[in-house]
Design a protein around this motif. Structure first.
Motif, PDB file in Angstrom:
ATOM      1  N   GLN A   1       0.808  -1.192   0.081  1.00 33.21           N
ATOM      2  CA  GLN A   1      -0.038  -0.231   0.107  1.00 33.21           C
ATOM      3  C   GLN A   1       0.755   1.275   0.044  1.00 33.21           C
ATOM      4  O   GLN A   1       0.593   2.258  -0.764  1.00 33.21           O
ATOM      5  CB  GLN A   1      -0.952   0.044   1.211  1.00 33.21           C
ATOM      6  CG  GLN A   1      -2.102  -1.156   1.035  1.00 33.21           C
ATOM      7  CD  GLN A   1      -2.614  -1.106   2.592  1.00 33.21           C
ATOM      8  OE1 GLN A   1      -2.092  -0.740   3.574  1.00 33.21           O
ATOM      9  NE2 GLN A   1      -3.868  -1.457   2.426  1.00 33.21           N
ATOM     10  N   LEU A   2       2.045   1.264   0.650  1.00 36.53           N
ATOM     11  CA  LEU A   2       2.732   2.492   0.776  1.00 36.53           C
ATOM     12  C   LEU A   2       3.452   2.841  -0.602  1.00 36.53           C
ATOM     13  O   LEU A   2       3.608   3.719  -1.108  1.00 36.53           O
ATOM     14  CB  LEU A   2       3.948   2.004   2.047  1.00 36.53           C
ATOM     15  CG  LEU A   2       4.513   3.300   2.096  1.00 36.53           C
ATOM     16  CD1 LEU A   2       3.936   4.366   2.862  1.00 36.53           C
ATOM     17  CD2 LEU A   2       5.636   3.062   3.134  1.00 36.53           C
ATOM     18  N   LEU A   3       3.791   1.752  -1.303  1.00 35.74           N
ATOM     19  CA  LEU A   3       4.736   1.891  -2.612  1.00 35.74           C
ATOM     20  C   LEU A   3       3.659   1.872  -3.620  1.00 35.74           C
ATOM     21  O   LEU A   3       4.140   2.469  -4.935  1.00 35.74           O
ATOM     22  CB  LEU A   3       5.625   0.829  -2.710  1.00 35.74           C
ATOM     23  CG  LEU A   3       6.525   0.597  -1.654  1.00 35.74           C
ATOM     24  CD1 LEU A   3       7.575  -0.572  -1.945  1.00 35.74           C
ATOM     25  CD2 LEU A   3       7.506   1.809  -1.645  1.00 35.74           C
ATOM     26  N   SER A   4       2.324   1.675  -3.622  1.00 36.44           N
ATOM     27  CA  SER A   4       1.553   1.705  -4.852  1.00 36.44           C
ATOM     28  C   SER A   4       1.173   3.181  -5.088  1.00 36.44           C
ATOM     29  O   SER A   4       1.147   4.036  -3.970  1.00 36.44           O
ATOM     30  CB  SER A   4       0.209   0.911  -4.685  1.00 36.44           C
ATOM     31  OG  SER A   4      -0.582   1.689  -3.768  1.00 36.44           O
ATOM     32  N   PRO A   5       1.150   3.604  -6.500  1.00 38.06           N
ATOM     33  CA  PRO A   5       0.875   5.000  -6.752  1.00 38.06           C
ATOM     34  C   PRO A   5      -0.705   5.312  -6.299  1.00 38.06           C
ATOM     35  O   PRO A   5      -0.877   6.490  -6.578  1.00 38.06           O
ATOM     36  CB  PRO A   5       1.032   4.800  -8.087  1.00 38.06           C
ATOM     37  CG  PRO A   5       0.914   3.534  -8.767  1.00 38.06           C
ATOM     38  CD  PRO A   5       1.314   2.536  -7.637  1.00 38.06           C
ATOM     39  N   VAL A   6      -1.450   4.339  -6.208  1.00 37.65           N
ATOM     40  CA  VAL A   6      -2.914   4.671  -5.845  1.00 37.65           C
ATOM     41  C   VAL A   6      -3.255   4.854  -4.569  1.00 37.65           C
ATOM     42  O   VAL A   6      -2.775   4.310  -3.646  1.00 37.65           O
ATOM     43  CB  VAL A   6      -4.099   3.876  -6.803  1.00 37.65           C
ATOM     44  CG1 VAL A   6      -5.307   4.002  -6.426  1.00 37.65           C
ATOM     45  CG2 VAL A   6      -3.684   3.801  -8.169  1.00 37.65           C
TER      46      VAL A   6
END
Length: 70
Positions: free
Chosen positions: A65-70
């Motif tokens: 979740q931290l690394l996803s762009p959304v």
């Protein structure tokens, strides 16, 4: 001719000026070296720092979740 005569003997005042110039040059070299190292640390350490701060925030996200762009 006068410059050759002045260069042969060194007075204590000349040695002190030479020492001060040497210290200035040494300080400049060390500051340049330190800034180069700081640039590398900042370059490679910024994103891991952001991830670390993000992982410690509330609510705690997963790494995906931290690394996803959304």
């Amino acid at each position: 001719m006068a410059s050759a005569a002045a260069g042969k003997g060194k007075s204590p005042a000349d040695a002190a000026e030479s020492s001060a110039a040497s210290a200035t040059r040494l300080a400049r070299e060390w500051s340049t070296w330190a800034m180069k190292k700081a640039k590398v640390v900042a370059h490679y350490g910024f994103i891991p720092l952001v991830v670390l701060v993000g992982m410690r925030s509330e609510p705690r996200p997963s790494l995906a979740q931290l690394l996803s762009p959304v």
